[in-house]
Write a protein that holds these residues in place. Structure first.
Motif, PDB file in Angstrom:
ATOM      1  N   LEU A 244      64.997 -71.638  60.665  1.00  0.00           N
ATOM      2  CA  LEU A 244      65.775 -72.591  61.405  1.00  0.00           C
ATOM      3  C   LEU A 244      66.100 -72.191  62.792  1.00  0.00           C
ATOM      4  O   LEU A 244      66.326 -71.091  62.946  1.00  0.00           O
ATOM      5  CB  LEU A 244      67.026 -72.821  60.428  1.00  0.00           C
ATOM      6  N   PRO A 245      66.640 -73.234  63.446  1.00  0.00           N
ATOM      7  CA  PRO A 245      66.815 -72.896  64.955  1.00  0.00           C
ATOM      8  C   PRO A 245      67.732 -72.068  65.278  1.00  0.00           C
ATOM      9  O   PRO A 245      68.085 -71.299  65.978  1.00  0.00           O
ATOM     10  CB  PRO A 245      67.129 -74.199  65.622  1.00  0.00           C
ATOM     11  N   TYR A 246      69.134 -72.254  64.355  1.00  0.00           N
ATOM     12  CA  TYR A 246      70.103 -71.452  64.559  1.00  0.00           C
ATOM     13  C   TYR A 246      69.823 -69.846  64.556  1.00  0.00           C
ATOM     14  O   TYR A 246      70.414 -69.101  65.249  1.00  0.00           O
ATOM     15  CB  TYR A 246      71.433 -71.757  63.812  1.00  0.00           C
TER      16      TYR A 246
ATOM     17  N   GLU B 138      66.417 -68.429  65.177  1.00  0.00           N
ATOM     18  CA  GLU B 138      66.008 -68.373  66.165  1.00  0.00           C
ATOM     19  C   GLU B 138      66.738 -68.185  67.619  1.00  0.00           C
ATOM     20  O   GLU B 138      66.599 -67.208  68.376  1.00  0.00           O
ATOM     21  CB  GLU B 138      64.884 -69.304  66.425  1.00  0.00           C
ATOM     22  N   ALA B 139      68.037 -69.164  67.594  1.00  0.00           N
ATOM     23  CA  ALA B 139      68.875 -68.936  68.741  1.00  0.00           C
ATOM     24  C   ALA B 139      69.440 -67.606  68.952  1.00  0.00           C
ATOM     25  O   ALA B 139      69.602 -67.083  69.874  1.00  0.00           O
ATOM     26  CB  ALA B 139      69.831 -70.181  68.618  1.00  0.00           C
ATOM     27  N   ALA B 140      69.814 -67.093  67.627  1.00  0.00           N
ATOM     28  CA  ALA B 140      70.604 -65.883  67.545  1.00  0.00           C
ATOM     29  C   ALA B 140      69.537 -64.800  67.918  1.00  0.00           C
ATOM     30  O   ALA B 140      69.769 -63.946  68.585  1.00  0.00           O
ATOM     31  CB  ALA B 140      71.069 -65.674  66.056  1.00  0.00           C
TER      32      ALA B 140
END
Ligand code: ATP
Ligand code: ATP
Ligand code: MG
Ligand code: MG
Ligand code: NI
Lengths: 287, 519, 321, 604
Positions: free
Chosen positions: A176-178, A180-182
């Motif tokens: 999930l993007p969150y 990957e953002a982290a």
């Protein structure tokens, strides 16, 4: 392309979520009682469960002994109350062990992939092909070791399912993007696993914890029923069920009550686990 | 007590035939050679491979009835001559010869045979003439006739043709009894009538033994008419069996000893106070009710009084002697006091193995566990398979506290069973003195009761020696005498025994002759 | 061709798995405290002569690997040696053979019940999600999956056998009809547990499938409800159910142990339990390997069935998009 | 002539809320009606009510009459003969509308009229004819399973199956949304052709006004469960009669030229129940007066077949018309003052490995030999249809995936192999590049508050406070205490941008950052990104498949196809005069055909 047209988590959804079906409420109520019994059963019992009165052997329910007595004249009600502890402690250990070990390994395998992942996967493949209870029966019956070895073996046999579940739940989250953002923010892997992924797979973990608990409860009480579980002299539901079966006409309560309680407890935990799972499910499949 | 009379309420017997009779057994016998020490196996095999003489219990003493042998002569204390019944044929039609008998006796004495322990002193068996077999012992023996008479007689030709698989379903032995083996599967054994049987046929035409491991299932089986008879392993369930429509329960007194043995050679049981504390911690009366529902008697010494028959002057005198022995009943205060005086005033821990499935043993150990808990003694019950239990028991290692369940003999003499529990001679592997108990008193009196030497003593000397030993045992407490269980049988509606079959009838095959239909 | 190579590959894998399993079982049992000698000696005094004879007969004095090798050599010819506690003809193989039939009959009966009740009930619950049917069936399934097989078996035995006296409470019956009558309660007990799993699986699968666009699309095209139910719902939900058959089998084996035990049925599982109690190691090994074989075979069949059922797995072609 | 379909006062109710309120319209045989509206406006629910196939738990009331037959409340058994033969429906996602276990031939055969199904050969011939009708080669396609077909082919099969019973009305619910731009144009063309050939009525549901205008006779604009305007396409393009329609038209960024300021509708879409007794649009309308909130205006006929739900349309009509013509005027694109390269990608290859059934590995080449660079302060577009490798490139740059070969340099730093970076290099990379993803709902950790998420980002570098960050992206400071669940899609995307700019990166990658947002919000976010670029001098790598967005947001663009660069250059040049045929086809497939038209690929 537009792939996402998600329903926002609106008010309607949370309203539906918060309503607990009556069955789940009843189940929770019983589990509360069961936990109280498991912890304080021995102290709440009207008699010392070990107290023997051989001359009162196998008497039917009476005013003094509400569920009658067993073969050594011990109070069945007290044994059942004290037995809650044994009946639930082993499964609790299995479920805790499984969740802690399996959760950690699953999280690691799902997030890190690579060698850990293939190793745990091979291990899970192998264990999956084994009928757990039969394995335990063979190990305990032939190799020996008793109750705690059974708990250990059961933990090892329950692990693969737990690992896979946590692994796939982690994999769902990890993509999930969150997350990957982290990662893009350069946060350490340990922090991402602990702060981002773990809280989000927690519902799955808790639900599987409960379902693992049911599996262990059924297996361990079954083992006691076969005479391979709880050692003699320790009050335990499965063992009571077995010893009472011989004396069913003289005092049916000796097996009836523990049998009903095992079924009731297992069903209650399943109901609760299912409900939690459906409510918070974040992916992965039910075991 | 034993051997006669039928329970009240049993329907009257008729002389009509019983086409087939199914009897429940708790486990499939390992082997059907008949050369066995297991009661449950002999119950079956003695119907096919019959003994030379049948032992029965009469007025408290063992009596020998002619069977394959019409008579036996004790030529000297070491020699016995059997005269065989003439005209007996095996089920396959071949005549029974003295060679068959001699071979069978030798087979029972083989080192690898289960019965080898009983045949200590055996020096040979020969066909000393047509219809005559001479058996020799290496020393004067007081119980060689009971021992030998009980042995099964097999057709030697068949047996020698199957050295490896005799007793398996591939080579079921051929005998001369009322029945012949028809088949054996993992689940049941079927017997058919022996067409060449020499005696009076039992009423049951075909007999089938089927394995039903636990008592609850056996009750269900009788409820649904799947079986017509069954032994009752858990005597507490007798009333439940009686509750099954039309079922009658038969009980018979046995020469059985249930004991608790404590290894006097190792701590903590080398301390007499500890042994006494244990003795005061057993609720024998309670267990008698709880485990046997009263279908047992409290044992006053190592063996039931009947087993002293060979040495006692009279039953009354013997009883008087037994009554004079100190008895230990549940007494927490005394137990506490004894332990306080011992080297373990704060208690100790011990694991007590017992034979898995012996319900009374479990209850006894649990009772002991509960009663000794306040003294700081931790007792861990450990159910083990019978084989493993015997292995530990006979190894004399780490025997600690042992529950001896159902030790019995068909010899009504101290040289049958009693002697084995004491004395340095029995402290070796494969011998039953699990308490490793001996002292000067024992050693001095031991020869008078030991099979190998007893023959040289007078009856009075032997009685004196027996009393001395039993008195010493009662004071030193290497063993705590517990119970003498009855055996119980259940017969379904429509069947009856003409009299309560005793353990001896079970072993000799005579039980089947007692079976009748009531319709 | 694809199917053939797939089968061959899976068979090879299965053989390896069985080898590992048999070695595992052999090693595990070799580690047991005390040797099989103890069981072989039984209640006999362990004289040196006896020990020697037994060692010679059962090759107990050989090294572990030699023992395993000779056992394996015989095992591939379906000869699992001689039982220690029961001396019947044809040894362990015969012993298992005697009992396998009954277990299979019980299994077939249970499977018929599961397919006849579990699948339709699961589908009904899935289609009528949230309604009374669904809630009742789901609750029953939850109970069925949680209540241990032995509790269910004992309840059935005493309620329908002893108390109501509708069914025989012992024995396996002679002849087809009688056998069916005798196996009814055990089959229900076994099927009760399995149905519970199947109901849950079917319900979940049906739920998923019924929410798929293709079902809506089929209904909008006016296809008959029967066709939608069978060609769309059932075929698509069959996949996850079939895939879980291996897991079902494993669950069934554990449940079967209790069912056979409670109803005193002479089946394979009760043979295992008895052998375990008697420490009859050759029998335990034989049954373990046999059950392993069954599990491996069923998994293989499941994979093949998936291939047949699902065209997506049949070719290696990727989705065209 | 009686209308073929009459919808009167349609209400759709879920357990605790209203989804659709007071929808009324007529449809004549052969007519084409478009229903437009942003996500969640009730288009699908309306369409499902018409075919009486509402999802479980929803109840419809009012009247839906097809050819005089009332449909609502009818039993399944009575509806079945109508379905497929009198009206049909095609659904949004061709990947899920076909039974995976059934061949395409079977799909069509089972939908044919009974009479044609009876004989095997006639059925076969008919199936072939139907497949040919939708432009598929019957010999090849009939025996294939859905998974063996591309999305466009599947949608054709679905259309053929829906039309197999020769219905008089076809409802197409976003039939092209899941498809590539080029395929989209083909499918729309096909629908139009079939509609005219067969003379059947068509309801086309879409969230894209431009698509509707290019296909439909008449358009229905829905907003929060209500119809706000109902007018012929031509009239609506010229002069929308509702402020919301105007807002929608203006919010669509033009593909033909750059506009100085992207118009957006402030705020976000309300729930149907929140506007039960006010004008639906009043909260976001610049012309709103107290009268607008006094009661719920109904759809009233204005003129020439146009109806509007705006109470004040008579007063403000003029202003609306003016706005429509003046805004969206071309602006001169600002000169690019590009500096040193901040990102250099050279010869990038990426092959994905997946383990297939039975343990056989399969490899998918996702990116092949891609090279490009982004200079300081520059905005570069990465354009290409679905699966062309755009995201893969982004992930490689971000260190989330490891390239198979090739080099990636971020300013001075070589990040080709993320596993080999030292801790400090990794920290440095963090300061260089950040990302905003497509899906606003998955971009934020649902368990953490906004403040916690942003606080965590601040620990990674940058400096500043959460409140400052929130202000920068136009959110009130108290939002820091909220969890993502309490935020709308646009607000979440703002938080995601705030998280990315917290470390003040030199380069911001936006992977379809606005693709999942409503048109009315999309412009807000694009404008915010423009502002970030302006104020912080951040370079942008803008990934999108939307040519209009590329036009508005980028200086240069790189066109990808199947993982390879087909064309690259200045955005204006690329769009106005594409040299590669693929780029040309992309540009051509924008509804309306010519790049000059005020059109875009499609909205979100
Ligand atoms: N089964 C359902 N139960 C409850 N609410 C629903 C259900 N289906 C849709 N809704 C709600 O109804 C409203 C309208 O949904 P609908 O699917 O018609 O929107 P739409 O205009 O088709 O949007 P999109 O462009 O995203 O497809 C939304 O708010 C949605 O959340
Ligand atoms: N993790 C993965 N494993 C296997 N294949 C992948 C993976 N990720 C992407 N692919 C494949 O790589 C190719 C490029 O995918 P990518 O996501 O980069 O495309 P995209 O241009 O971003 O498409 P979209 O517009 O749909 O987002 C596709 O064929 C895709 O199926
Ligand atoms: Mg929709
Ligand atoms: Mg992408
Ligand atoms: Ni889009």
């Amino acid at each position: 392309m537009v792939a996402v047209s998600q329903v926002p988590a609106g008010r309607a959804r949370s309203a539906r979520r918060n309503r607990m079906p009556i069955t789940v409420r009843l189940a929770t109520g019983w589990l509360f009682v069961a936990v109280v019994l498991a912890v304080f059963g021995r102290r709440l019992a009207p008699f010392d469960p070990g107290e023997q009165n051989p001359l009162l052997s196998v008497s039917p329910p009476s005013g003094a002994h509400w569920l009658g007595t067993d073969q050594l004249g011990s109070d069945v009600l007290s044994e059942v109350m004290a037995g809650a502890g044994t009946a639930l402690l082993g499964p609790l250990c299995v479920a805790l062990g499984t969740v802690l070990l399996g959760g950690a390994l699953g999280l690691l395998a799902g997030y890190r992939g690579g060698l850990i992942d293939s190793l745990t996967n091979r291990f899970a493949d192998l264990m999956y092909a084994l009928p757990g209870l039969l394995v335990i029966v063979v190990v305990i019956g032939v190799v020996g070791g008793g109750y705690w070895v059974a708990v250990a073996v059961l933990t090892v046999l329950t692990l693969p399912g737990e690992i896979r579940l946590c692994r796939s739940a982690t994999q769902v989250q990890a993509r999930l993007p969150y997350v990957e953002a982290a990662r893009t923010l350069g946060l350490p892997a340990a922090r991402i696993m602990r702060r981002h992924i773990l809280p989000n797979i927690m519902p799955t973990v808790i639900a599987t914890f409960l379902l693992d608990f049911v599996g262990a409860l059924v297996s361990l009480s079954g083992l006691s029923y076969l005479g391979l579980g709880a050692p003699p002299g320790i009050p335990d539901w499965g063992a009571l069920l077995q010893t009472g079966q011989n004396l069913l006409t003289d005092n049916p309560m000796i097996s009836l009550v523990p049998g009903a309680l095992i079924a009731l407890t297992a069903t209650s935990v399943t109901l609760l686990g299912d409900w939690l799972y459906d409510r918070y499910s974040v992916g992965g499949t039910r075991p | 007590t034993g051997g006669s009379g039928t329970p009240a309420g049993a329907a009257p017997a008729t002389e009509s035939d019983i086409p087939s009779f199914t009897y429940a057994i708790p486990a499939m016998p390992t082997s059907l050679t008949g050369i066995t020490t297991k009661v449950q196996t002999q119950l079956i095999t003695s119907l096919v491979t019959e003994p030379l003489e049948r032992v029965s219990l009469n007025e408290g003493t063992a009596q020998l009835q002619p069977n394959l042998a019409t008579s036996a002569r004790q030529v000297d204390p070491q020699t016995l001559v059997y005269t065989l019944r003439s005209g007996v044929k095996f089920s396959d039609g071949t005549p029974l010869t003295a060679d068959d008998v001699a071979w069978s006796i030798k087979a029972a004495a083989a080192k690898t045979a289960e019965t080898a322990g009983n045949m200590a002193g055996f020096a040979g068996a020969t066909a000393s003439g047509p219809g005559e077999v001479t058996v020799k012992w290496a020393f004067p023996s007081v119980n060689m006739r009971e021992t030998v008479s009980e042995l099964p007689v097999l057709e030697a030709a068949f047996a020698t043709a199957h050295p490896d698989d005799l007793g398996t379903s591939a080579a079921l032995p051929v005998g001369s009894g009322p029945y012949a083996y028809q088949s054996q599967t993992s689940q049941d054994i079927s017997l058919k009538p022996n067409p060449n049987y020499w005696g009076t046929r039992p009423k049951a035409q075909n007999v089938k033994f089927t394995v039903i491991a636990d008592g609850a299932s056996a009750q269900l089986a009788m409820r649904s008419d799947s079986i017509q008879g069954s032994g009752i392993a858990d005597l507490k369930t007798t009333t439940q069996w009686q509750g099954i429509n039309g079922t009658t329960v038969y009980t018979a007194q046995n020469l059985v000893s249930d004991l608790l043995s404590m290894d006097t050679s190792k701590p903590p049981f080398n301390d007499l106070h500890v042994r006494q504390a244990v003795a005061y911690s057993i609720d024998r009366k309670g267990i008698l009710a709880a485990a046997f529902g009263g279908n047992a008697e409290q044992l006053q010494t190592l063996v039931p009084i009947e087993e002293l028959a060979g040495v006692m002057p009279s039953q009354a005198e013997a009883q008087q002697f037994l009554d004079s022995l100190p008895q230990y009943e549940l007494d927490p205060a005394k137990a506490k006091a004894q332990l306080a005086q011992s080297a373990y005033p704060n208690g100790f821990s011990v694991t007590v193995p017992y034979i898995n499935g012996s319900n009374w043993s479990r209850l006894l150990v649990l009772n002991l566990q509960q009663n000794m808990k306040p003294l700081g003694v931790t007792i861990t019950p450990q159910p083990v398979p019978a084989g493993q239990w015997f292995q530990t028991f006979f190894s004399h290692q780490a025997t600690g506290l042992q529950v001896l369940s159902g030790f019995s003999t068909t010899t009504t003499d101290p040289a049958g069973l009693l002697f084995g529990f004491v004395g340095a001679a029995n402290m070796k592997p494969n011998l039953p003195n699990s308490a490793n108990f001996t002292n000067d008193v024992i050693e001095k009196n031991y020869p008078a009761i030991a099979p190998a030497t007893a023959g040289t003593y007078s009856k009075a000397d032997r009685w004196a020696a027996t009393k001395a030993i039993l008195t010493d045992v009662a004071h030193q407490l290497p063993y705590i005498p517990l119970f003498s269980e009855k055996t119980a049988y259940a017969l379904a509606k429509g069947y009856t025994f003409t009299q309560n079959p005793s353990l001896f009838d079970t072993l000799s095959g005579a039980w089947i002759d007692l079976l009748r239909s009531t319709t | 061709m694809m199917l053939l190579s797939f089968t061959a590959r899976r068979l090879a894998a299965a053989a390896v798995l069985l080898l590992v399993l048999s070695f595992g079982v052999f090693a595990l049992l070799a580690m047991t405290p005390g040797s099989p000698l103890q069981t072989l000696i039984g209640t006999r005094p362990a004289t040196p002569e006896l020990i020697e004879t037994l060692n010679a007969k059962y090759h107990l004095d050989q090294s572990f690997l030699t023992q395993y090798w000779s056992w394996l050599g015989n095992a591939v010819r379906f000869d699992f040696g001689q039982s220690i506690s029961v001396q019947v003809d044809r040894g362990v193989t015969g012993l298992i053979g005697d009992r396998l039939l009954l277990s299979l009959q019980l299994a077939v009966y249970a499977v018929i019940l599961v397919l006849g009740f579990g699948v339709p009930l699961g589908m009904a619950a899935g289609i009528r999600r949230g309604r009374t049917t669904d809630r009742t069936v789901s609750l029953l399934a939850t109970f069925g999956i949680s209540a241990p097989a032995f509790v269910l078996s004992i309840a059935l035995l005493y309620v329908f056998g002893v108390w109501l006296d509708w069914f025989p409470v012992f024995g396996v019956g002679e002849g087809f009809r009688d056998r069916v009558v005798h196996l009814t309660l055990p089959a229900i007990a076994l099927a009760g547990f399995l149905s519970a799993i199947v109901i849950r699986q079917t319900r979940a699968a049906t739920l998923t499938v019924m929410h798929q666009d293709y079902v809506a699309f089929a209904r909008i095209r006016g296809l008959s409800p029967f066709r939608v139910l069978v060609r769309y719902a059932l075929r698509n939900s069959a996949l996850p159910i079939v895939t879980s058959a291996g897991m079902l089998l494993i669950a069934a084996l554990s449940a079967d142990l209790f069912v056979e035990q409670v109803f005193s049925l002479p089946g394979v599982a009760s043979l295992l339990l008895q052998a375990v109690t008697d420490k009859d190691i050759p029998v335990v090994q034989g049954v373990a390997v046999l059950l392993g074989m069954v599990v491996v075979l069923v998994n293989l069949l499941v994979d093949l069935l998936t291939l047949v059922l699902d065209p997506r797995t049949r070719t290696s072609q990727n989705r065209g998009a | 002539m009686n209308p073929l379909l009459t919808v009167q006062d349609l209400h759709v109710q879920a357990a605790h809320r209203t989804l659709v309120r007071d929808v009324s319209f007529d449809l004549r045989a052969g007519e084409t009606l478009g229903i437009v509206g942003e996500s969640g406006s009730g288009k699908t629910v309306t369409a499902r009510s018409i075919v009486a196939m509402l999802p479980e738990g929803l109840r419809a009331s009012g009247t839906v009459a097809f050819d005089g037959i009332p449909l609502l409340g009818k039993r399944e058994r009575e509806l079945r003969p109508l379905r497929g033969t009198r009206f049909g429906m095609v659904m949004q996602d061709p990947f899920t509308t076909l039974n995976p276990l059934q061949t395409t031939g079977e799909h069509i055969r089972e939908s044919l009229p009974r009479a044609l199904q009876r004989s095997r050969s006639t059925a076969q011939a008919e199936v072939a004819r139907r497949l040919a009708e939708v432009g598929l080669d019957p010999a090849d396609i009939a025996k294939r399973y859905p998974f063996q077909l591309s999305g466009g082919m599947r949608q054709r099969v679905a259309i053929a199956a829906a039309l197999a019973g020769d219905p008089e009305l076809l409802i197409a619910d976003e039939p092209t949304t899941a498809l590539d731009a080029t395929t989209q144009a083909e499918i729309l063309g096909l629908l139009r052709k079939l509609q005219t050939d067969r003379g059947m009525a068509l309801i086309l549901i879409t969230h894209d006004l431009r698509v509707t205008f290019s296909v439909c006779d008449r358009v229905l604009v829905m907003y929060a469960g209500s119809v706000l305007e109902d007018a012929p396409s031509a009239a609506m393009t010229r002069a929308p009669r509702h402020p919301y329609t105007l807002g929608l038209l203006l919010a669509e960024p033009p593909v033909s030229h750059v506009v100085a300021r992207l118009n957006s509708i402030p705020g976000s879409v309300p729930l149907a129940d929140e506007i039960a007794d006010t004008c639906a649009f009043t909260a976001r309308c610049e012309w709103a007066r107290p009268v607008c909130s006094a009661g719920r205006p109904s759809l009233t006929v204005i003129d020439g077949g146009r109806s509007s739900a705006c109470l004040r349309i008579a007063e403000i009509g003029q202003e609306v018309d003016v706005r429509q013509t003046t805004l969206g005027e071309p602006a001169t694109s600002a000169p690019v003052n590009a500096g040193d390269p901040i990102l250099t990608v050279t010869g990038l290859h990426k092959v994905h490995r997946t383990s297939g059934l039975g343990g056989r590995a399969r490899t998918t080449p996702a990116v092949a030999d891609v090279s490009f660079e982004v200079k300081q302060g520059e905005s570069v577009g990465l354009v290409g249809e679905s699966g062309s490798g755009k995201t893969t490139i982004a992930r490689c740059v971000l260190g989330l995936a490891t390239p198979t070969s090739g080099t990636i340099r971020l300013g001075p730093l070589d990040v080709s192999d993320p596993r080999r970076l030292t801790r400090s290099q990794r920290r440095q990379a963090t300061q260089l590049v950040q990302v905003v993803f497509q899906d606003p709902y998955a971009s934020l950790n649902p368990m953490l508050t906004i403040g916690a998420t942003l606080g965590e980002a601040l620990t990674a570098g940058g400096g500043g406070t959460v409140a400052e960050l929130l202000r920068q992206v136009g959110l009130p400071a108290p939002y820091a205490r909220r969890k993502p669940a309490a935020l709308s899609g646009g607000e979440r995307q703002r938080v995601a941008i705030a998280r990315a700019i917290a470390v003040r990166p030199k380069l911001l990658i936006c992977d379809e950052a606005v693709a999942a947002l409503d048109v009315s919000v999309q412009a807000q976010i694009l404008e915010l990104l423009r502002e970030v670029r302006r104020t912080q001098g951040t370079s942008l790598l803008f990934i999108t498949h939307d040519l209009a967005v590329v036009r508005q947001m980028t200086d240069r663009a790189v066109v990808l196809r199947r993982g390879e660069v087909v064309e690259a250059g200045r955005t204006e040049t690329l769009l106005d005069s594409p040299t590669h045929p693929y780029t040309a086809s992309l540009v051509a497939s924008v509804p309306g055909g010519q790049p000059e038209a005020v059109n875009r690929a499609h909205g979100a």
